[in-house]
Design an enzyme around this catalytic site. Structure first.
Site, PDB file in Angstrom:
ATOM      1  N   HIS A 251       0.810  -1.225   0.000  1.00  0.00           N
ATOM      2  CA  HIS A 251       0.000   0.000   0.000  1.00  0.00           C
ATOM      3  C   HIS A 251       0.842   1.274   0.000  1.00  0.00           C
ATOM      4  CE1 HIS A 251      -3.528  -2.478   1.072  1.00  0.00           C
ATOM      5  NE2 HIS A 251      -2.759  -3.065   1.955  1.00  0.00           N
ATOM      6  N   ASP A 252       1.794   1.360   0.931  1.00  0.00           N
ATOM      7  CA  ASP A 252       2.474   2.636   1.183  1.00  0.00           C
ATOM      8  C   ASP A 252       3.440   3.046   0.086  1.00  0.00           C
ATOM      9  OD1 ASP A 252       2.597   1.957   4.752  1.00  0.00           O
ATOM     10  OD2 ASP A 252       1.051   2.884   3.518  1.00  0.00           O
TER      11      ASP A 252
END
Ligand code: RIB
Ligand code: CA
Length: 320
Positions: A251-252
């Site tokens: 995600h990040d």
């Protein structure tokens, strides 16, 4: 040229990265260090916030990941140990109690900064002449405190790129994505700054996966990032009951790659507000992109799609 489009830059983009280092935050930070090496980014400062694990852990994890990347010189500042209003929630079910799912890193020898994250961020923004970009990959508590303590800060930030939210439904609740759910009030403060915000929510981060064969290649090449992908694949597949198959979410890494290669992504401008009270919907990011009833403030670029092959190839190449 909008702040959401690719712009050929001859100078690195100055960024401040705020994380709740966790496993995918670690990958995002490693990618940012690699992008700095290529002259794409200039990491002006890094801060840690309570989120995946308590602040003590996320602060240590952030320091130790930078040391692993050979960058103990990048200052790390501790921020909020709890959300603005809500009680702390952690994500040990995905990132383990230590925030790194048991990955042991050498302890950083860097000096421990005593300045609070929001004060250091403001001081950095003063030096960047309006060009500083914020990358937020955890609950947005530190950023919210900075904007509340220093109202003039919003005139010094070019744009904010976040991993957070979801138009498609949540991951910690039916409607809440973890970063926003953990501190919905902070996310609403950041949205209300009116600054251009690139929102990489679950809509895109669940598509921005790295394939198992690419993880195995990283492992073969003894990439420092390999253990983080491996443990993430294990933990996330347990959490998602194997529905991800032989792929790994990171995600990040999305807001970091969007900052330099927005052309890998696509999305739409809209207004976003956060539900801060709903019994079922607290932490939901409510968007107006497909309704007639538009929010007055429409400062968000809601990222909805990604070229998965180009994204994973670019990320893996950075981490080889
Ligand atoms: O929902 C995913 C987000 O929550 C990621 O930032 C992950 O690190 C966790 O903080
Ligand atoms: Ca995170």
């Amino acid at each position: 040229m909008s702040v959401y489009e690719y712009e050929q830059k001859n100078t690195p983009i100055p960024v401040w990265i705020d994380l709740d280092t966790g496993v995918d935050d670690a990958v995002a930070l490693m990618a940012a260090c690699a992008l700095e090496k290529r002259g794409k980014l200039c990491i002006r400062g890094v801060s840690a916030v309570s989120g995946n694990a308590p602040l003590e852990r996320t602060f240590e994890n952030t320091r130790n990941v930078l040391s692993l990347c050979g960058r103990p010189d990048i200052p790390v500042y501790a921020g909020a140990s709890r959300p603005l209003v809500e009680e702390p929630v952690y994500a040990a079910y995905v990132h383990g109690e230590d925030g790194l799912s048991g990955i042991i890193l050498e302890t950083s020898s860097a000096q421990k900064e005593s300045e609070k994250a929001w004060d250091a961020l403001y001081r950095c923004a003063l030096e960047c002449d309006g060009e500083l970009e914020l990358i937020l990959t955890g609950p947005e508590t530190n950023a919210a405190i900075a904007f509340m303590k220093y109202p003039q800060l919003k005139s010094m930030i070019r744009r904010i790129l976040v991993m957070g939210g979801a138009d498609i439904g949540g991951n910690i609740t039916a409607t809440g994505e973890f970063n926003i759910y953990a501190d919905p009030h902070a996310a609403q403060v950041v949205l209300q700054t009116g600054l251009p915000i690139v929102m990489c929510g679950l809509d895109v981060t669940m598509k921005a996966v790295v394939k198992g064969e690419q993880v195995r290649e990283l492992e073969k090449r003894r990439s420092k990032a390999a253990p983080f992908f491996k443990v993430s694949m294990k933990m996330v597949n347990i959490f998602m009951k194997g529905s991800l198959g032989d792929t790994c979410t990171v995600h990040d890494a999305c807001p970091v790659l969007f900052a330099v290669w927005p052309q890998l992504f696509s999305g739409t401008i809209c207004g976003v507000n956060v539900e801060t009270r709903g019994k079922l919907t607290k932490g939901q990011t409510v968007t107006d992109w497909d309704t007639d009833n538009k929010f007055p403030l429409r400062n968000v670029y809601l990222v909805r799609d990604v070229d998965q092959d180009k994204f994973s190839e670019a990320l893996v190449e950075l981490l080889m």
